[in-house]
Design a protein around this motif. Structure first.
Motif, PDB file in Angstrom:
ATOM      1  N   VAL A 268       0.535  12.515 -11.248  1.00  0.00           N
ATOM      2  CA  VAL A 268       0.320  12.159  -9.844  1.00  0.00           C
ATOM      3  C   VAL A 268      -0.090  10.685  -9.741  1.00  0.00           C
ATOM      4  N   VAL A 269      -0.933  10.214 -10.653  1.00  0.00           N
ATOM      5  CA  VAL A 269      -1.352   8.808 -10.657  1.00  0.00           C
ATOM      6  C   VAL A 269      -0.144   7.904 -10.839  1.00  0.00           C
ATOM      7  N   VAL A 270       0.701   8.213 -11.808  1.00  0.00           N
ATOM      8  CA  VAL A 270       1.894   7.399 -12.058  1.00  0.00           C
ATOM      9  C   VAL A 270       2.820   7.442 -10.853  1.00  0.00           C
ATOM     10  N   ALA A 271       2.973   8.624 -10.242  1.00  0.00           N
ATOM     11  CA  ALA A 271       3.839   8.751  -9.065  1.00  0.00           C
ATOM     12  C   ALA A 271       3.304   7.921  -7.901  1.00  0.00           C
ATOM     13  N   LEU A 272       1.986   7.924  -7.692  1.00  0.00           N
ATOM     14  CA  LEU A 272       1.403   7.127  -6.616  1.00  0.00           C
ATOM     15  C   LEU A 272       1.600   5.639  -6.852  1.00  0.00           C
ATOM     16  N   LEU A 273       1.396   5.197  -8.079  1.00  0.00           N
ATOM     17  CA  LEU A 273       1.589   3.780  -8.384  1.00  0.00           C
ATOM     18  C   LEU A 273       3.061   3.388  -8.276  1.00  0.00           C
ATOM     19  N   ALA A 274       3.948   4.263  -8.709  1.00  0.00           N
ATOM     20  CA  ALA A 274       5.382   3.995  -8.570  1.00  0.00           C
ATOM     21  C   ALA A 274       5.765   3.945  -7.097  1.00  0.00           C
ATOM     22  N   ALA A 275       5.188   4.828  -6.292  1.00  0.00           N
ATOM     23  CA  ALA A 275       5.463   4.807  -4.859  1.00  0.00           C
ATOM     24  C   ALA A 275       4.990   3.498  -4.233  1.00  0.00           C
ATOM     25  N   ALA A 276       3.878   2.975  -4.695  1.00  0.00           N
ATOM     26  CA  ALA A 276       3.378   1.696  -4.185  1.00  0.00           C
ATOM     27  C   ALA A 276       4.343   0.565  -4.517  1.00  0.00           C
ATOM     28  N   VAL A 277       4.820   0.532  -5.754  1.00  0.00           N
ATOM     29  CA  VAL A 277       5.735  -0.528  -6.175  1.00  0.00           C
ATOM     30  C   VAL A 277       7.067  -0.413  -5.453  1.00  0.00           C
ATOM     31  N   ILE A 278       7.618   0.787  -5.429  1.00  0.00           N
ATOM     32  CA  ILE A 278       8.918   0.994  -4.780  1.00  0.00           C
ATOM     33  C   ILE A 278       8.804   0.790  -3.274  1.00  0.00           C
ATOM     34  N   GLY A 279       7.722   1.277  -2.684  1.00  0.00           N
ATOM     35  CA  GLY A 279       7.515   1.095  -1.249  1.00  0.00           C
ATOM     36  C   GLY A 279       7.376  -0.366  -0.871  1.00  0.00           C
TER      37      GLY A 279
ATOM     38  N   LEU B 294       0.676  -7.980   5.364  1.00  0.00           N
ATOM     39  CA  LEU B 294      -0.622  -7.327   5.537  1.00  0.00           C
ATOM     40  C   LEU B 294      -0.490  -5.808   5.430  1.00  0.00           C
ATOM     41  N   TYR B 295       0.501  -5.244   6.088  1.00  0.00           N
ATOM     42  CA  TYR B 295       0.694  -3.789   6.044  1.00  0.00           C
ATOM     43  C   TYR B 295       1.057  -3.324   4.641  1.00  0.00           C
ATOM     44  N   ARG B 296       1.890  -4.102   3.962  1.00  0.00           N
ATOM     45  CA  ARG B 296       2.274  -3.709   2.603  1.00  0.00           C
ATOM     46  C   ARG B 296       1.085  -3.762   1.663  1.00  0.00           C
ATOM     47  N   VAL B 297       0.256  -4.796   1.791  1.00  0.00           N
ATOM     48  CA  VAL B 297      -0.926  -4.916   0.928  1.00  0.00           C
ATOM     49  C   VAL B 297      -1.906  -3.782   1.211  1.00  0.00           C
ATOM     50  N   LEU B 298      -2.107  -3.466   2.490  1.00  0.00           N
ATOM     51  CA  LEU B 298      -3.008  -2.353   2.833  1.00  0.00           C
ATOM     52  C   LEU B 298      -2.489  -1.036   2.260  1.00  0.00           C
ATOM     53  N   ALA B 299      -1.183  -0.829   2.330  1.00  0.00           N
ATOM     54  CA  ALA B 299      -0.608   0.404   1.775  1.00  0.00           C
ATOM     55  C   ALA B 299      -0.782   0.455   0.260  1.00  0.00           C
ATOM     56  N   ILE B 300      -0.573  -0.673  -0.410  1.00  0.00           N
ATOM     57  CA  ILE B 300      -0.727  -0.716  -1.868  1.00  0.00           C
ATOM     58  C   ILE B 300      -2.180  -0.464  -2.253  1.00  0.00           C
ATOM     59  N   VAL B 301      -3.108  -1.071  -1.534  1.00  0.00           N
ATOM     60  CA  VAL B 301      -4.532  -0.866  -1.831  1.00  0.00           C
ATOM     61  C   VAL B 301      -4.911   0.597  -1.603  1.00  0.00           C
ATOM     62  N   ALA B 302      -4.399   1.181  -0.523  1.00  0.00           N
ATOM     63  CA  ALA B 302      -4.715   2.591  -0.242  1.00  0.00           C
ATOM     64  C   ALA B 302      -4.154   3.500  -1.330  1.00  0.00           C
ATOM     65  N   LEU B 303      -2.898   3.277  -1.724  1.00  0.00           N
ATOM     66  CA  LEU B 303      -2.303   4.108  -2.768  1.00  0.00           C
ATOM     67  C   LEU B 303      -3.012   3.899  -4.112  1.00  0.00           C
ATOM     68  N   ALA B 304      -3.403   2.669  -4.401  1.00  0.00           N
ATOM     69  CA  ALA B 304      -4.119   2.402  -5.647  1.00  0.00           C
ATOM     70  C   ALA B 304      -5.490   3.071  -5.636  1.00  0.00           C
TER      71      ALA B 304
END
Length: 120
Positions: free
Chosen positions: A17-28, A38-48
């Motif tokens: 699940v951790v790897v999937a969340l991080l992959a989703a952040a990168v791909i997203g 700003l929205y992309r950074v907030l999404a990456i921080v939230a997923l991380a």
């Protein structure tokens, strides 16, 4: 000194699940490249953050958190040097570096002169 939490059978699923969340952040981030940074950074921080929380629920994550808490305790025990000690040590290091630089420059010049005599 450290007490390890017993490894759960679900730990490998949690890491997945951790790897999937991080992959989703990168791909997203790549997929939504036209959106505001700003929205992309907030999404990456939230997923991380969510990935970090899930990772901390594993045995390795629990051991890592125990290590972090123990290291904070050890840092409080350190006797830090005074400003005068820091300045003196820095000046000694700078002086030593300059001396070694001069020695290496002299050796390089001498060897270059020697090679030029041999080669002509």
């Amino acid at each position: 000194m450290s007490v390890e939490a017993p490894a759960s059978r679900l730990d490998s699923l949690k890491w997945l699940v951790v790897v999937a969340l991080l992959a989703a952040a990168v791909i997203g981030n790549s997929y939504f490249s036209n959106e505001s940074l700003l929205y992309r950074v907030l999404a990456i921080v939230a997923l991380a953050a969510v990935a970090g929380f899930v990772a901390l629920q594993t045995a390795k994550g629990h051991a890592f958190w125990s290590l972090v808490k123990g290291s904070r305790t050890e840092i409080r025990k350190v006797v830090w040097p005074t400003r005068q000690e820091t300045v003196q040590t820095t000046l000694i290091v700078v002086a030593f570096v300059l001396v070694v630089a001069l020695i290496l420059w002299g050796l390089d010049s001498f060897l270059g002169w020697l090679v030029s005599l041999v080669i002509g």
